[in-house]
Design a protein around this motif. Structure first.
Motif, PDB file in Angstrom:
ATOM      1  N   GLN A 372       0.830  -1.212   0.000  1.00 14.79           N
ATOM      2  CA  GLN A 372       0.000   0.000   0.000  1.00 14.79           C
ATOM      3  C   GLN A 372       0.864   1.261   0.000  1.00 14.79           C
ATOM      4  O   GLN A 372       0.497   2.272  -0.594  1.00 14.79           O
ATOM      5  CB  GLN A 372      -0.953  -0.019   1.189  1.00 14.79           C
ATOM      6  CG  GLN A 372      -1.964  -1.157   1.071  1.00 14.79           C
ATOM      7  CD  GLN A 372      -3.192  -0.943   1.941  1.00 14.79           C
ATOM      8  OE1 GLN A 372      -3.591   0.190   2.201  1.00 14.79           O
ATOM      9  NE2 GLN A 372      -3.790  -2.036   2.380  1.00 14.79           N
ATOM     10  N   LEU A 373       2.012   1.206   0.682  1.00 16.26           N
ATOM     11  CA  LEU A 373       2.917   2.367   0.687  1.00 16.26           C
ATOM     12  C   LEU A 373       3.493   2.574  -0.713  1.00 16.26           C
ATOM     13  O   LEU A 373       3.645   3.707  -1.169  1.00 16.26           O
ATOM     14  CB  LEU A 373       4.034   2.169   1.717  1.00 16.26           C
ATOM     15  CG  LEU A 373       3.590   2.220   3.186  1.00 16.26           C
ATOM     16  CD1 LEU A 373       4.712   1.754   4.118  1.00 16.26           C
ATOM     17  CD2 LEU A 373       3.127   3.624   3.575  1.00 16.26           C
ATOM     18  N   ASN A 374       3.814   1.468  -1.393  1.00 16.31           N
ATOM     19  CA  ASN A 374       4.318   1.581  -2.763  1.00 16.31           C
ATOM     20  C   ASN A 374       3.243   2.167  -3.685  1.00 16.31           C
ATOM     21  O   ASN A 374       3.537   3.025  -4.513  1.00 16.31           O
ATOM     22  CB  ASN A 374       4.784   0.217  -3.282  1.00 16.31           C
ATOM     23  CG  ASN A 374       6.258  -0.024  -2.986  1.00 16.31           C
ATOM     24  OD1 ASN A 374       7.136   0.550  -3.619  1.00 16.31           O
ATOM     25  ND2 ASN A 374       6.521  -0.850  -1.983  1.00 16.31           N
ATOM     26  N   ALA A 375       2.011   1.688  -3.511  1.00 12.55           N
ATOM     27  CA  ALA A 375       0.917   2.199  -4.348  1.00 12.55           C
ATOM     28  C   ALA A 375       0.778   3.707  -4.170  1.00 12.55           C
ATOM     29  O   ALA A 375       0.462   4.438  -5.101  1.00 12.55           O
ATOM     30  CB  ALA A 375      -0.381   1.489  -3.980  1.00 12.55           C
ATOM     31  N   ARG A 376       1.047   4.176  -2.946  1.00 13.87           N
ATOM     32  CA  ARG A 376       0.869   5.593  -2.653  1.00 13.87           C
ATOM     33  C   ARG A 376       2.079   6.439  -3.078  1.00 13.87           C
ATOM     34  O   ARG A 376       1.937   7.517  -3.628  1.00 13.87           O
ATOM     35  CB  ARG A 376       0.619   5.770  -1.154  1.00 13.87           C
ATOM     36  CG  ARG A 376       0.261   7.195  -0.774  1.00 13.87           C
ATOM     37  CD  ARG A 376      -0.052   7.328   0.692  1.00 13.87           C
ATOM     38  NE  ARG A 376      -1.229   6.551   1.097  1.00 13.87           N
ATOM     39  CZ  ARG A 376      -1.805   6.670   2.296  1.00 13.87           C
ATOM     40  NH1 ARG A 376      -1.321   7.524   3.194  1.00 13.87           N
ATOM     41  NH2 ARG A 376      -2.843   5.948   2.620  1.00 13.87           N
ATOM     42  N   TYR A 377       3.312   5.929  -2.820  1.00 14.62           N
ATOM     43  CA  TYR A 377       4.505   6.780  -2.983  1.00 14.62           C
ATOM     44  C   TYR A 377       5.419   6.388  -4.147  1.00 14.62           C
ATOM     45  O   TYR A 377       6.292   7.158  -4.528  1.00 14.62           O
ATOM     46  CB  TYR A 377       5.338   6.776  -1.695  1.00 14.62           C
ATOM     47  CG  TYR A 377       4.594   7.290  -0.485  1.00 14.62           C
ATOM     48  CD1 TYR A 377       3.989   8.547  -0.500  1.00 14.62           C
ATOM     49  CD2 TYR A 377       4.488   6.512   0.667  1.00 14.62           C
ATOM     50  CE1 TYR A 377       3.306   9.024   0.612  1.00 14.62           C
ATOM     51  CE2 TYR A 377       3.812   6.983   1.788  1.00 14.62           C
ATOM     52  CZ  TYR A 377       3.213   8.231   1.752  1.00 14.62           C
ATOM     53  OH  TYR A 377       2.546   8.697   2.843  1.00 14.62           O
ATOM     54  N   LYS A 379       4.472   4.156  -7.246  1.00 12.50           N
ATOM     55  CA  LYS A 379       3.580   3.266  -8.009  1.00 12.50           C
ATOM     56  C   LYS A 379       4.353   2.358  -8.976  1.00 12.50           C
ATOM     57  O   LYS A 379       5.270   2.803  -9.665  1.00 12.50           O
ATOM     58  CB  LYS A 379       2.583   4.112  -8.811  1.00 12.50           C
ATOM     59  CG  LYS A 379       1.203   3.490  -8.817  1.00 12.50           C
ATOM     60  CD  LYS A 379       0.146   4.432  -9.359  1.00 12.50           C
ATOM     61  CE  LYS A 379      -1.222   3.788  -9.394  1.00 12.50           C
ATOM     62  NZ  LYS A 379      -1.600   3.063  -8.197  1.00 12.50           N
ATOM     63  N   VAL A 407       8.862  12.062   1.197  1.00 10.11           N
ATOM     64  CA  VAL A 407       7.890  11.985   2.291  1.00 10.11           C
ATOM     65  C   VAL A 407       8.613  12.265   3.613  1.00 10.11           C
ATOM     66  O   VAL A 407       9.624  11.633   3.908  1.00 10.11           O
ATOM     67  CB  VAL A 407       7.242  10.578   2.338  1.00 10.11           C
ATOM     68  CG1 VAL A 407       6.178  10.516   3.417  1.00 10.11           C
ATOM     69  CG2 VAL A 407       6.660  10.228   0.982  1.00 10.11           C
ATOM     70  N   ALA A 415       1.035   7.838   7.864  1.00  8.26           N
ATOM     71  CA  ALA A 415       0.494   6.919   6.847  1.00  8.26           C
ATOM     72  C   ALA A 415       0.514   5.489   7.377  1.00  8.26           C
ATOM     73  O   ALA A 415      -0.481   4.749   7.272  1.00  8.26           O
ATOM     74  CB  ALA A 415       1.314   7.023   5.561  1.00  8.26           C
ATOM     75  N   LEU A 419      -2.709   3.077   8.100  1.00  6.22           N
ATOM     76  CA  LEU A 419      -2.943   1.873   7.286  1.00  6.22           C
ATOM     77  C   LEU A 419      -2.989   0.584   8.123  1.00  6.22           C
ATOM     78  O   LEU A 419      -3.751  -0.343   7.813  1.00  6.22           O
ATOM     79  CB  LEU A 419      -1.835   1.733   6.229  1.00  6.22           C
ATOM     80  CG  LEU A 419      -1.866   2.749   5.072  1.00  6.22           C
ATOM     81  CD1 LEU A 419      -0.551   2.701   4.282  1.00  6.22           C
ATOM     82  CD2 LEU A 419      -3.047   2.474   4.142  1.00  6.22           C
TER      83      LEU A 419
END
Ligand SMILES: [Zn+2]
Length: 568
Positions: A372-377, A379, A407, A415, A419
């Motif tokens: 999810q962190l990769n999807a956000r920061y 991609k 970030v 974050a 999450l």
């Protein structure tokens, strides 16, 4: 006054002043004479406060009963912090402070000032090396190591300990005349409760079982320790544990009652070899008994092997205290008993009774979080945003990865904190049939809270007892992190089952606290007290300063009345 008389009186006062100056050094030590010859603090690694009550009727002799029947026994002693691990527990017992005072929040941690490649243990110190290891155990980084040297082993020291211990204060108060030692199977448990100024700390080489120390303390082991190592005693311990000739002494002998006897025999050798209790001042030894922890993680607090360990330790303590009585004399000795943390029941055992106990799949949770962190920061990429080997309650973030993604700390920690709860509570077990089912279902993981490092640093924790527990757990080693608190009786699941301790819940914080010795009023005390009170009480009775960051209370309710002349 005649001039001649005046000069005579001047001469006389000068001589008196001189005499006073000459006698300064011994008189400083004399202040502390009349205290005990020896203080022995027994720490049992992973020993919950309710064990003594549970097996009370089975104890014999002067082991645990010395404390329970003839000493001051506190039945309700709880650590006042949320990081119930071995290193912080031992540091707390010695310093009378919590992690926010002594600086040790975990057994090992990421220390930004030392390495971004690997965690450091709470006591490892590359400036020193281990002493007098057997050739078979010499690691690759030391001269004389075999070509297939087993691993990288470096020396240890109390470098991370930011507070003094009660032993340090005894040393300071006597200009170093008081002698202070720590003993354990584990380096951290020998070093941290003894302190910065300890004369020595001894622990074992994991493969051979031989006692070692670090060049922080001495260049070579003392003669008596070398004699102990070559006496055949470690081979005898391995035989008693039914693993003769083992090269995994820590794991295979260390989890058996034989290893408690092995440690207590080393303590006798130390006390005799260093002539402790014969120095005219108060000496101190901290003995941390590791076996209960090693087997407790595997079999849990309610197993038959736990009870066997406790009853066997009761007999071994009886033997050790009787030996102390015959040598130093118990009337000249103060004893203290406690533990570094408790333990949770094995989740499956508690669940059978209906408790919401769960072994949470944290590896799955960390993978989901990272995705999810990769999807956000970042991609489409697979950047690792967490430092390897998260060890609850702390999850350390890879600040370099976040910084590269632009970030900052607040955004990163917020974050992760936002999450995590959904990821963990999303691991809901599937009902084993169409609803409604006819029997009880497995409980789901719960999250009691996630707290960011910035919240700790800025004092933005809940203004409650809960917030105070959390605040006591904070020590900064230059990293970004969050603290995760799972629901009570919930923990990270492991492949091999078992159980652990790490949380702010009462079963992890409940430990025994007991004293024996001339100043203590025997009795069973039910006040809520804390392990920080151990160092505070001993420092006060020994007439020395409280350790530098001590927050403990002097347990005056357990002291015998002091008469008008200061006599008991
Ligand atoms: Zn422990």
């Amino acid at each position: 006054m005649q001039p001649r008389l005046r000069s005579l009186s001047f001469l006389l006062s000068s001589v008196l002043l001189l005499l006073a100056a000459v006698s300064t050094a011994p008189s400083m030590a004399q202040v502390y004479v009349g205290r005990p010859k020896l203080i022995v603090i027994v720490v049992i690694d992973q020993f919950r406060g309710d064990y003594l009550n549970r097996d009370r009727d089975k104890f014999k002799g002067r082991g645990f009963k010395l404390f329970m029947d003839q000493g001051a026994w506190f039945t309700d002693c709880y650590y006042d912090y949320a990081n119930t691990k071995t290193a912080p527990g031992h540091a707390t017992l010695g310093t009378g402070a919590y992690s926010d005072g002594h600086g040790i929040e975990a057994n090992d941690f990421w220390d930004a000032s030392r390495s971004f490649d690997r965690k450091v243990t709470s006591v490892e110190d590359e400036r020193y090396q281990l002493v007098d290891l057997p050739a078979s155990s010499l690691p690759a980084n030391q001269p004389g190591a075999a070509a297939d040297a087993p691993r990288f082993l470096i020396g240890s020291s109390p470098r991370n300990l930011r507070a003094t211990t009660v032993g340090d204060e005894l040393r300071l108060a006597t200009n170093g005349l008081a002698r202070v030692y720590g003993i354990s199977l584990k380096d951290r448990a020998a070093i941290l409760p003894a302190g910065q100024a300890a004369n020595g700390a001894f622990w074992i080489d994991n493969s051979s079982g031989q006692f070692t120390t670090s060049t922080y303390y001495m260049e070579h082991l003392p003669e008596w320790a070398r004699a102990f190592n070559t006496s055949g005693r470690k081979e005898e311990a391995a035989r008693e544990a039914l693993v003769e000739g083992t090269t995994q002494f820590f794991d295979l002998v260390g989890r058996m009652p034989a290893a408690n006897r092995y440690e207590l025999d080393f303590a006798r050798a130390l006390i005799a070899g260093e002539k402790l209790g014969q120095n005219g001042v108060t000496d101190m030894v901290v003995v941390s008994l590791s076996p209960n922890d090693i087997q407790g993680h595997q079999f849990g607090p309610d197993s038959g092997s736990e009870e066997q360990m406790i009853l066997s330790l009761d007999r071994d303590l009886d033997g050790f205290f009787s030996w102390l009585d015959q040598t130093v004399g118990l009337k000249n000795t103060w004893l203290a008993l406690s533990a570094d943390h408790g333990i949770a029941p094995i989740p499956g055992d508690a669940e059978k009774l209906g408790i919401h106990a769960v072994a949470v799949d944290m590896q799955k949770a960390y993978a989901a979080l990272n995705a999810q962190l990769n999807a956000r920061y970042s991609k489409g990429q697979d950047v690792p945003y967490l430092m390897p080997g998260p060890d609850l309650p702390y999850i350390v973030l890879d600040r370099k990865a976040f910084e590269k993604a632009g970030v900052d700390e607040k955004a990163a920690e917020d974050a992760v904190a936002a999450l995590l709860p959904e990821i963990i509570t999303g691991q809901v077990p599937k009902p084993d049939g169409p609803l409604p089912v006819q029997h009880r279902q497995s409980p789901a993981p719960q999250v009691a809270g996630v707290y960011t490092r910035l919240q700790f640093a800025h004092g933005e924790l809940p203004p409650s007892e809960w917030g105070r527990l959390l605040a006591h757990s904070y020590a900064d080693h230059g990293n970004w992190f969050v603290m995760l608190v799972l629901g009570a009786y919930q923990m990270e699941g492991t492949r091999w089952g078992g159980t652990t301790h790490f949380s702010p819940w009462s079963y992890d914080r409940h430990v025994p606290l007991a004293f024996y010795g001339a100043p203590f009023q025997p009795g069973e005390y039910h006040e809520r007290v804390a392990p920080v009170d151990l160092a505070a009480t001993l420092a006060s009775l020994a007439g020395v300063n409280q350790p530098s960051a001590a927050v403990g209370r002097v347990l005056t309710e357990a002291l015998k009345p002091i008469g008008p002349a200061g006599k008991e």
